[in-house]
Design a protein around this motif. Structure first.
Motif, PDB file in Angstrom:
ATOM      1  N   VAL A  67       0.864  -1.183   0.000  1.00 51.16           N
ATOM      2  CA  VAL A  67       0.000   0.000   0.000  1.00 51.16           C
ATOM      3  C   VAL A  67       0.896   1.225   0.000  1.00 51.16           C
ATOM      4  O   VAL A  67       1.762   1.373   0.862  1.00 51.16           O
ATOM      5  N   SER A  68       0.697   2.097  -0.971  1.00 48.57           N
ATOM      6  CA  SER A  68       1.515   3.307  -1.082  1.00 48.57           C
ATOM      7  C   SER A  68       0.668   4.554  -0.871  1.00 48.57           C
ATOM      8  O   SER A  68      -0.468   4.630  -1.345  1.00 48.57           O
ATOM      9  N   CYS A  69       1.234   5.506  -0.133  1.00 51.04           N
ATOM     10  CA  CYS A  69       0.594   6.811   0.041  1.00 51.04           C
ATOM     11  C   CYS A  69       1.408   7.914  -0.632  1.00 51.04           C
ATOM     12  O   CYS A  69       1.084   9.102  -0.488  1.00 51.04           O
ATOM     13  N   THR A  76       0.126  14.191   2.433  1.00 51.72           N
ATOM     14  CA  THR A  76       0.102  12.742   2.638  1.00 51.72           C
ATOM     15  C   THR A  76       1.126  12.349   3.688  1.00 51.72           C
ATOM     16  O   THR A  76       2.094  13.077   3.929  1.00 51.72           O
ATOM     17  N   ARG A  77       0.881  11.202   4.323  1.00 52.45           N
ATOM     18  CA  ARG A  77       1.864  10.567   5.200  1.00 52.45           C
ATOM     19  C   ARG A  77       2.200   9.214   4.592  1.00 52.45           C
ATOM     20  O   ARG A  77       1.306   8.406   4.334  1.00 52.45           O
ATOM     21  N   SER A 130       3.469   5.392   3.840  1.00 56.30           N
ATOM     22  CA  SER A 130       3.212   4.103   4.486  1.00 56.30           C
ATOM     23  C   SER A 130       4.519   3.387   4.781  1.00 56.30           C
ATOM     24  O   SER A 130       5.601   3.787   4.315  1.00 56.30           O
ATOM     25  N   HIS A 137       5.333   0.591   3.518  1.00 56.16           N
ATOM     26  CA  HIS A 137       5.816   0.122   2.219  1.00 56.16           C
ATOM     27  C   HIS A 137       6.557   1.229   1.470  1.00 56.16           C
ATOM     28  O   HIS A 137       7.553   0.967   0.783  1.00 56.16           O
ATOM     29  N   ASP A 138       6.089   2.456   1.608  1.00 52.89           N
ATOM     30  CA  ASP A 138       6.782   3.581   0.971  1.00 52.89           C
ATOM     31  C   ASP A 138       8.191   3.722   1.528  1.00 52.89           C
ATOM     32  O   ASP A 138       9.162   3.902   0.769  1.00 52.89           O
ATOM     33  N   GLU A 166      -8.125  -2.472   9.667  1.00 53.36           N
ATOM     34  CA  GLU A 166      -6.814  -1.868   9.440  1.00 53.36           C
ATOM     35  C   GLU A 166      -5.887  -2.808   8.675  1.00 53.36           C
ATOM     36  O   GLU A 166      -5.079  -2.364   7.856  1.00 53.36           O
ATOM     37  N   ASN A 196      -4.405  -1.476   5.174  1.00 58.45           N
ATOM     38  CA  ASN A 196      -2.966  -1.206   5.098  1.00 58.45           C
ATOM     39  C   ASN A 196      -2.152  -2.343   4.514  1.00 58.45           C
ATOM     40  O   ASN A 196      -0.957  -2.166   4.241  1.00 58.45           O
ATOM     41  N   SER A 242       3.526   2.150   9.672  1.00 59.18           N
ATOM     42  CA  SER A 242       2.476   2.819   8.896  1.00 59.18           C
ATOM     43  C   SER A 242       1.592   3.639   9.826  1.00 59.18           C
ATOM     44  O   SER A 242       0.889   3.072  10.685  1.00 59.18           O
ATOM     45  N   GLY A 289      -0.997   5.025   8.947  1.00 58.49           N
ATOM     46  CA  GLY A 289      -2.378   4.709   8.566  1.00 58.49           C
ATOM     47  C   GLY A 289      -2.989   3.587   9.361  1.00 58.49           C
ATOM     48  O   GLY A 289      -4.212   3.409   9.357  1.00 58.49           O
TER      49      GLY A 289
END
Length: 591
Positions: free
Chosen positions: A314-316, A365-366, A368, A370-371, A409, A413, A437, A439
């Motif tokens: 999941v990318s933000c 954005t914040r 994740s 994964h990011d 969640e 996520n 994360s 999120g």
């Protein structure tokens, strides 16, 4: 009036018997734990001999933590101790307290019972003295929480609370903590990361006040009793949940009515603990400490089949526009004149500013977990640890809707918990990484986070690899009660073991890093603060503004603001983090 009476103390049929107290509501038990006439730290000094105050000063809020050298006589021997006590108010004598309350200047010095950075500085120094003099450390806990003001944030309160926990984790002498009244939030956890945690029978140990919990959970403070009930805040429940090692009985009744008996009970139990620690080999202290903290926390385990059902990247991260140079501005952007701005934003500029609006300061954005894995590690190099992969959060309190939230969640996520760990490489350099994360329930610190960091630290030590932690989160998770908070000292011990093994510990401080996350791994290691990050510190901006009744400064709790206060040594844009980490590792390998 000679004595103070809580409402339930005035009701017909109430006595101070154990049965009568057991019939009280959970909120009434909470009120009992900080009854103004319950003995305070200075009252407990009567238990000790040769008491000598040290490190006294007049700095604001410093008196909320007081320190004394002393001896405790037991079995014909004087055991030397260093007392670090939270004195939540001037006196337990209600007549004297009523008189003092007329002096507003004197009451301001007591700062609503909330310790400031100066108080924690005193505790840190006292731990150092105790080690040099070979004194068992006894911390006495009585606090509504640490000071939630901009002044304390400017004084580095988050980092000093973290330093208290680190100092206790690394102490070369035995450490004992005793919760005598109310032990709440970061003010309490700063000094309860000890080799034994004891609690008076009618004390409370909690991550957040019932009123604040009710406000968050039910949008009203009127359900504080329900919040107290579901949060399991009494010391007896703490004992049942494994976060209190032993209860100190108040045999005749609550300590504010039977202080002599309570103090004698304190003397017996604390003395027995000091004697036991004193007879054990000092060179085994760290191993015994490790064995104790390894047992702290509760979690469940899931299956590979269950994980496969929701696991996904999941990318933000906001990608560059496929056409043109601009992207749409966020909604409700207003300039300093309150005029709404709707012009599109130059993507290149937004990326350079780390997704912060240069007009109003809103974060677009914040990122994740994964990011951050993609930004920090070589492509395709991340391999999740099987030792942490199957750990999932456990609903130990049966907190309303928590189990449902956790399931939601995980799907949203694509991960099992807020924090994931694994091995990877940074430009070919092997590392262990923990990524968070925001999120996932705000990245809040919880028991699974504590256990995963603990295991990741062990893996880093076994494989002789640097440990990198990306910090993000809004505090300790109230859904798990005080147990979530108690996992913070656990990771301090784990991170100290990494550093003692001579390995680099690198922490990336991102937006937000508050409360339990800040005083936990956010306060440790070689810290890289993310460019243009905000909401970094102990208390959140909204909490501070509600408490003080005034707005915080414009740049408050940003990387730039913290840098101006002297708390930031290194800053990097997210796109620069990988090269910075590579440089730190190279410096380590060349030593």
């Amino acid at each position: 009036m000679k004595h103070f009476f809580l409402p339930f103390e005035k009701t017909n049929g109430f006595s101070y018997s154990a049965k009568s107290i057991e019939r009280l509501s959970e909120y009434e038990k909470y009120q009992l734990s900080f009854h103004p006439e319950r003995p305070k730290y200075l009252d407990y000094l009567a238990v000790f001999d040769n008491v000598e105050e040290c490190l006294a000063n007049d700095l604001h809020g410093s008196r909320l933590i007081q320190t004394h050298r002393a001896d405790l006589h037991r079995s014909g021997k004087a055991w030397p101790v260093m007392l670090i006590g939270q004195q939540s108010g001037p006196t337990s004598d209600f007549v004297e307290l009523t008189r003092i309350m007329q002096d507003q200047d004197e009451m301001r010095r007591w700062n609503q019972g909330m310790p400031t950075p100066a108080a924690f500085d005193k505790a840190i120094e006292a731990i150092d003295i105790a080690e040099r003099e070979g004194r068992t450390i006894i911390t006495v806990i009585d606090t509504a929480g640490a000071d939630p003001t901009e002044e304390s944030e400017a004084g580095g309160i988050a980092w000093k609370i973290g330093r208290c926990m680190q100092a206790l984790a690394e102490a070369t002498v035995p450490t004992i903590s005793v919760i005598i009244n109310r032990g709440c939030s970061g003010g309490a956890i700063a000094l309860t990361g000890c080799d034994a945690v004891l609690a008076m029978e009618y004390s409370t140990y909690l991550v957040i006040s019932p009123e604040a919990c009710s406000s968050i959970l039910f949008r009203t403070r009127d359900k504080a009793n329900l919040a107290a009930e579901i949060s399991q805040i009494t010391s007896k429940e703490g004992f049942s949940n494994g976060i209190v090692d032993e209860l100190i009985g108040e045999p005749a009744g609550p300590a504010h009515r039977f202080p002599a008996e309570a103090l004698e009970s304190f003397r017996e139990v604390v003395g027995r603990r000091i004697e036991a620690f004193g007879k054990a080999p000092l060179d085994s202290l760290q191993q015994r400490r490790i064995e104790r903290w390894e047992k702290i926390g509760e979690w469940n385990e899931t299956t590979e089949e269950a994980i496969t059902a929701y696991e996904k990247p999941v990318s933000c991260f906001i990608p560059a526009p496929k056409k043109g140079l601009f992207i749409k501005r966020h909604k409700h952007c207003r300039n300093e004149h309150k005029r709404e701005i709707i012009d599109p934003v130059l993507y290149k500029k937004l990326l350079a500013d780390n997704f912060i609006c240069d007009t109003c300061g809103v974060r677009y954005t914040r990122l994740s977990a994964h990011d951050y894995i993609g930004l920090l590690l070589d492509c395709g190099s991340f391999a999740k640890h099987p030792e942490t992969r199957y750990i999932i959060d456990r609903d130990i309190l049966e907190f309303p809707d928590y189990a449902d939230k956790l399931r939601e969640e995980r799907v949203k996520n694509g991960i099992t918990t807020a924090l994931i760990t694994g091995d990877g490489t940074v430009d070919g350099r092997e590392v262990v990484l923990c990524a968070t994360s925001f999120g996932f329930l705000g990245g809040s610190f919880c028991m699974s986070t504590g256990e995963k960091v603990w295991r990741a630290a062990k893996i880093a030590i076994e494989k002789r690899r640097p440990l990198i932690i990306q910090a993000a989160g809004g505090g300790a998770r109230m859904h798990e009660g005080c147990s979530s908070m108690v996992s913070i000292p656990k990771i301090h011990l784990a991170l100290s073991l990494v550093e003692q093994a001579g390995l680099p510990l690198i922490t990336i401080v991102t937006d937000p890093t508050l409360g339990g996350v800040a005083i936990g791994f956010g306060s440790r290691g070689i810290r890289i603060f993310e460019h243009n990050a905000g909401n970094i510190g102990f208390s959140g901006k909204r909490v501070i503004e509600q408490y003080t009744g005034k707005k915080t400064s414009k740049e408050f709790q940003t990387t730039g603001w913290l840098q101006s206060k002297g708390y930031v040594d290194m800053v990097a844009h997210p796109l620069e983090l990988k090269s910075r980490i590579a440089g730190i590792i190279d410096n380590w390998t060349q030593r």
